[in-house]
Every structure is written in C-alpha cells, then in structure tokens.
Scaffold this active site. Structure first.
Site, PDB file in Angstrom:
ATOM      1  N   LYS A 164       0.826  -1.207   0.000  1.00 31.25           N
ATOM      2  CA  LYS A 164       0.000   0.000   0.000  1.00 31.25           C
ATOM      3  C   LYS A 164       0.868   1.269   0.000  1.00 31.25           C
ATOM      4  CE  LYS A 164      -3.036   3.030   0.420  1.00 31.25           C
ATOM      5  NZ  LYS A 164      -4.372   3.179   0.894  1.00 31.25           N
ATOM      6  N   CYS A 209      -3.689  10.589   1.761  1.00 35.52           N
ATOM      7  CA  CYS A 209      -3.017   9.319   1.472  1.00 35.52           C
ATOM      8  C   CYS A 209      -1.667   9.556   0.820  1.00 35.52           C
ATOM      9  CB  CYS A 209      -3.901   8.502   0.534  1.00 35.52           C
ATOM     10  SG  CYS A 209      -5.598   8.464   1.111  1.00 35.52           S
TER      11      CYS A 209
HETATM   12  N1  SAJ Z   1      -2.481  14.719  -8.556  1.00 35.65           N
HETATM   13  C1  SAJ Z   1      -1.691  15.523  -9.359  1.00 35.65           C
HETATM   14  N2  SAJ Z   1      -1.334  15.074 -10.600  1.00 35.65           N
HETATM   15  C2  SAJ Z   1      -1.739  13.856 -11.076  1.00 35.65           C
HETATM   16  C3  SAJ Z   1      -2.545  13.030 -10.252  1.00 35.65           C
HETATM   17  C4  SAJ Z   1      -2.889  13.489  -8.995  1.00 35.65           C
HETATM   18  O1  SAJ Z   1      -1.294  16.628  -8.969  1.00 35.65           O
HETATM   19  O2  SAJ Z   1      -1.395  13.530 -12.212  1.00 35.65           O
HETATM   20  C5  SAJ Z   1      -2.861  15.186  -7.196  1.00 35.65           C
HETATM   21  C6  SAJ Z   1      -4.359  15.355  -7.018  1.00 35.65           C
HETATM   22  O3  SAJ Z   1      -4.812  16.577  -7.501  1.00 35.65           O
HETATM   23  C7  SAJ Z   1      -4.482  15.241  -5.506  1.00 35.65           C
HETATM   24  C8  SAJ Z   1      -3.404  14.215  -5.158  1.00 35.65           C
HETATM   25  O4  SAJ Z   1      -2.506  14.203  -6.265  1.00 35.65           O
HETATM   26  O5  SAJ Z   1      -4.182  16.464  -4.868  1.00 35.65           O
HETATM   27  C9  SAJ Z   1      -3.911  12.819  -4.922  1.00 35.65           C
HETATM   28  O6  SAJ Z   1      -4.958  12.499  -5.842  1.00 35.65           O
HETATM   29  P1  SAJ Z   1      -5.170  11.059  -6.478  1.00 35.65           P
HETATM   30  O7  SAJ Z   1      -6.445  11.126  -7.214  1.00 35.65           O
HETATM   31  O8  SAJ Z   1      -3.982  10.642  -7.272  1.00 35.65           O
HETATM   32  O9  SAJ Z   1      -5.238  10.046  -5.252  1.00 35.65           O
HETATM   33  P2  SAJ Z   1      -6.072  10.023  -3.864  1.00 35.65           P
HETATM   34  O10 SAJ Z   1      -5.204  10.592  -2.787  1.00 35.65           O
HETATM   35  O11 SAJ Z   1      -7.428  10.575  -3.994  1.00 35.65           O
HETATM   36  O12 SAJ Z   1      -6.197   8.415  -3.647  1.00 35.65           O
HETATM   37  C10 SAJ Z   1      -5.006   7.645  -3.598  1.00 35.65           C
HETATM   38  C11 SAJ Z   1      -5.147   6.456  -4.574  1.00 35.65           C
HETATM   39  N3  SAJ Z   1      -3.864   5.785  -4.709  1.00 35.65           N
HETATM   40  C12 SAJ Z   1      -3.326   5.516  -5.926  1.00 35.65           C
HETATM   41  O13 SAJ Z   1      -3.845   5.866  -6.966  1.00 35.65           O
HETATM   42  C13 SAJ Z   1      -2.040   4.746  -5.933  1.00 35.65           C
HETATM   43  C14 SAJ Z   1      -6.197   5.486  -4.052  1.00 35.65           C
HETATM   44  O14 SAJ Z   1      -6.244   4.324  -4.860  1.00 35.65           O
HETATM   45  C15 SAJ Z   1      -5.874   5.092  -2.601  1.00 35.65           C
HETATM   46  O15 SAJ Z   1      -6.849   4.198  -2.064  1.00 35.65           O
HETATM   47  C16 SAJ Z   1      -5.875   6.353  -1.785  1.00 35.65           C
HETATM   48  O16 SAJ Z   1      -4.831   7.206  -2.266  1.00 35.65           O
HETATM   49  C17 SAJ Z   1      -5.635   5.972  -0.335  1.00 35.65           C
HETATM   50  O17 SAJ Z   1      -6.608   5.934   0.438  1.00 35.65           O
HETATM   51  O18 SAJ Z   1      -4.493   5.645   0.007  1.00 35.65           O
END
Ligand code: SAJ
Length: 414
Positions: A211, A265
């Site tokens: 994870k 996360c």
């Molecule tokens: N973000 C960027 N650029 C990107 C992708 C995301 O700046 O290209 C930013 C988003 O705007 C946000 C942050 O990253 O601020 C996180 O967003 P996210 O959509 O990538 O992820 P989370 O935090 O909503 O959820 C993540 C997920 N993990 C992965 O994709 C590996 C989810 O599957 C997990 O269950 C979750 O963390 C968790 O609970 O750990």
C-alpha cells in the site's frame, strides 16, 4: 469459518463504505465510531460525508436492518479496523487510533475471530495491533499455543479512490497479508463477499508495504511532473504541451503537474516508508519535499502577478484537493488561498468552490477571502486555476478568462 457478523471499527471514508457494502450482501454489520454525530447519522440511514452512491447503500442497509452503528464494539465473527493513521512530529506514524481500537475490541473476543486491519499502516503495524489485543487478552493466542483459543489477524489495505469508492471496492484487486496463512485465507473469504477483483495473499508486512509503495509511486511520479512544471516555467515552454508530446513515446507516461499534492493518502503514506528506512528512501523523501513546496511556488507566482496593483482582486478557482469532490482537507488549493490572504492583506481573494456552500473557518476568518460563484469573478486582476473541476473546464472553455492574467496550475486552459 462462517462469517455472519462483522464489526467495523471506524466509520470514515473507508470504514463506512465497507460496512455498507458488506451489509448490502446480507452480512450483519455493526459499525463503531467514537464520533456521536457519525453514529447518529448512520442510524438514521444518512451519511456524514459525500461519496457517490454511498448514501443510497447506507440508507438501504439500515432500512433492511443489516447495518447499525454504535460507539462500543460488540461480539462479532470478524472485525475490520479502518481508523486514521496520521503522522506526528517529524513525520513519524501515529498508531494511537489502532491501539485504541485494539483495546476497545479485545474484551469482545471469544476466540476464533478474524481481525483485519485496513488502515494504511507502516511495516509492523498489523503485528503491533495483534500484540495490543493479546496484551489485553493473554488468554488468547495467534497460534493456539498452550491450548489458548486463537485469533486470526491480517492486513488488507484499502486502495479505493475517493469519488469512486463504491465502484472500486467491488472491482479493485485486493492484497491480503496474514500474520498466519490461515488468517490470510479467512480474510480472503471475507473480502470475497463483495470484491470481484483478484484477492492476492501474502504476509502482513508485504501487504503493509504494498500500500505504501503504491501511493509513493504516485507521489514520486507527480513530483516529477511538478518539477517539470518549474523547469518548463524557467525555460519558457508550456509544460502541458511538453508532457502531451513526450507522452506520445510508447514507454513514457508522465502525470500531470498541479498546485501540490493533497488528500490524506499520497501526501502522508510515503513518509511511512521514509520513517521505516530513512537512509534508503532518498527519492521518496525528495518527492515529498518537491510536492510539498509547490503551493509556495504558486503563491509566489500570484504575488508577483499583482505587483504594483494597490488593492488587487485575485480569483481562486477551486478549494478541494482534487477535481469533482467536496473534500477540502489537506488541500493545496486551500493552503494557497490562506497563504495569499496573509501575504496580501490589501487584496481581495474571490474563492470559487461549487462543491461547498460556505468557506471553511480558517478562510472565512481571514476577512479578505469571500466565496463567489464562477460568474462573479470575471473582473479579477489575476485568476488562479487551482482545481480542475469539470464545471471549470466547461466554463473556462470560452475566451473571457483569457483577457485576465491567468495562473493555470492544472492545465485547464491547455
Ligand atoms: N495529482 C496531481 N497530478 C496527477 C494526479 C494526482 O497533482 O497527475 C494530485 C491530485 O490533484 C491530488 C493528489 O494528487 O491532490 C492525490 O490524488 P489522487 O487522485 O492521485 O489520489 P487520492 O489521494 O485521492 O487516492 C489515492 C489512490 N492511490 C493511488 O492511486 C495509488 C487510491 O487508490 C488510494 O486508495 C488512496 O490514495 C488511499 O486511500 O491511500
């Protein structure tokens, strides 16, 4: 072992959807939370936060009588612990909620139960949870030694994406790590009740690490994109075009830069790896630092853009931590607006966040931040796009916005 009753400790973003989905499959679920308002809301069939399709599932399960909430664990065949694991001080993991949950459920055990930790955890947390339980219940054991009844302890990290939780709970593959192989097998049976993805078995520490590694992988890759945005700005090229073109290479897939990384996360979990192996986790630490420094860079850009204007108006589009959700916690957008309000006391900040009805207290209290609708910000001296909500994409497609100075941290105009 047949699992007819499950206690879910922690009715937050993971615990409540998991409780609801198990209950919808006919399992008798008792959700436990320390927050009275959460317990009351669930018992009324309501949800304390927004997540697509969750409200319907909770209302249905409560009405069917398969889901109810309380503040103290009750005997059950299995327990799922889904409590917060934040970090403290210098980014060390804080396991106090797991410890409290272990101590609260220990008196309810009769022997033979399955205990699953779902909270994102540093290596060793599942064993620590088992030890807290056994400290309170020395009459039980993990292996049946001295004829003491066994409890089965496993880790099954949640991996669902906020905004798609009810879909991903069903479709994602799951990793289950047991302290014993029997515990892993039992946990697999429990998750098979609702999970249609593969359920992959391993040991508890590997599951804990998996994870952390998944979220660190994202963090490192987002940090690369964020660093590129700084380099591109310095060199004077459009980072969005640069990434779009580079991604045409068959083995290149660069993520999107943004105003920083938010949520509970990706901005947290990599620190658990750093804490576990500080000297080895150099790239992971640097990625965190790069992502954490991006909001400040955006603030500096905005301050420079209004230099010379005596009482500037700055429109800030979005406060959530990412697109199309109402979650403002740990949001870089919110941090940027707060910092701008402090740096520029003479400025007025027009914050647009279609997913909330009022400003959070920290911003409302600042006096120079007001919540506005999208159609009330067009005269602003500078517009900063902080979140790529779908509403914004549509609204900004016209060219009115291009007449003001725009800092587009999300590539919405690209
Ligand atoms: N973000 C960027 N650029 C990107 C992708 C995301 O700046 O290209 C930013 C988003 O705007 C946000 C942050 O990253 O601020 C996180 O967003 P996210 O959509 O990538 O992820 P989370 O935090 O909503 O959820 C993540 C997920 N993990 C992965 O994709 C590996 C989810 O599957 C997990 O269950 C979750 O963390 C968790 O609970 O750990």
């Amino acid at each position: 072992m047949e699992i007819n009753t499950v206690g879910v400790i922690g009715l937050g973003y993971i615990g409540l959807p998991t409780a609801a989905i198990l209950a919808s499959k006919g399992v008798k679920v008792v959700g436990v939370d320390v927050k009275p308002s959460t317990v009351e809301a669930v018992n009324r069939g309501e949800v304390p936060f927004v997540e697509p399709d969750l409200a319907r599932e909770v209302a249905g399960a409560v009405q069917q009588g398969t889901l109810r909430a309380t503040d103290t664990p009750e005997p059950a065949d299995a327990f799922i612990v889904a409590v917060p694991t934040p970090f403290q001080g210098d980014h060390e993991p804080d396991l106090s909620c797991i410890e409290e949950a272990a101590k609260a459920l220990a008196p309810q055990l009769r022997g033979g139960e399955l205990l699953v930790l779902e909270s994102t955890s540093p290596p060793g947390a599942t064993r620590a949870m088992a030890e807290w339980v056994l400290e309170a219940r020395p009459d039980l054991s993990l292996d049946g030694a001295d004829g003491r009844p066994q409890i089965h302890v496993a880790h099954c990290p949640e991996r669902v994406l906020p905004g798609r939780v009810m879909i991903e709970l069903v479709t994602n593959d799951r990793i289950v790590g047991g302290l014993t192989s029997e515990a892993a097998r039992l946990a697999k049976d429990l998750y098979a009740v609702f999970c249609q993805g593969k359920i992959l078995l391993t040991d508890a520490v590997t599951a804990e690490m998996a994870k952390l590694v998944e979220n660190s992988y994202r963090d490192v890759n987002i940090a690369f994109a964020n660093e590129l945005s700084l380099i591109a700005d310095k060199v004077g090229v459009d980072v969005w075009e640069l990434i779009r073109l580079a991604n045409h290479h068959p083995r290149v897939n660069i993520l999107q830069p943004g105003p920083g990384v938010g949520g509970h996360c990706i901005a947290v979990d990599p620190w658990f790896l750093v804490d576990a192996a500080p000297e080895q986790a150099r790239l992971v630490r640097t990625a965190r630092e790069v992502n954490d420094s991006k909001p400040q860079w955006v603030v500096d850009k905005a301050v420079a853009a209004v230099e010379g204007i005596e009482a500037p108006t700055i429109a800030a589009l979005g406060l959530a931590f990412k697109a199309d959700i109402d979650d403002l916690r740990e949001s870089p957008a919110r941090r940027i607006v707060a910092e701008l309000a402090d740096r520029l006391p003479q400025a007025q900040i027009l914050a647009v966040e279609p997913h909330v009805r009022e400003l959070p207290e920290d911003l409302a209290g600042r006096g120079n931040v007001v919540l506005k609708d999208l159609d009330q910000i067009w005269g602003a001296d500078v517009t900063i796009v902080l979140v790529d909500h779908s509403d914004f994409r549509t609204a900004l497609a016209g060219d009115a916005i291009r007449r003001t100075s725009v800092i587009d941290t999300r590539g919405v105009l690209a």
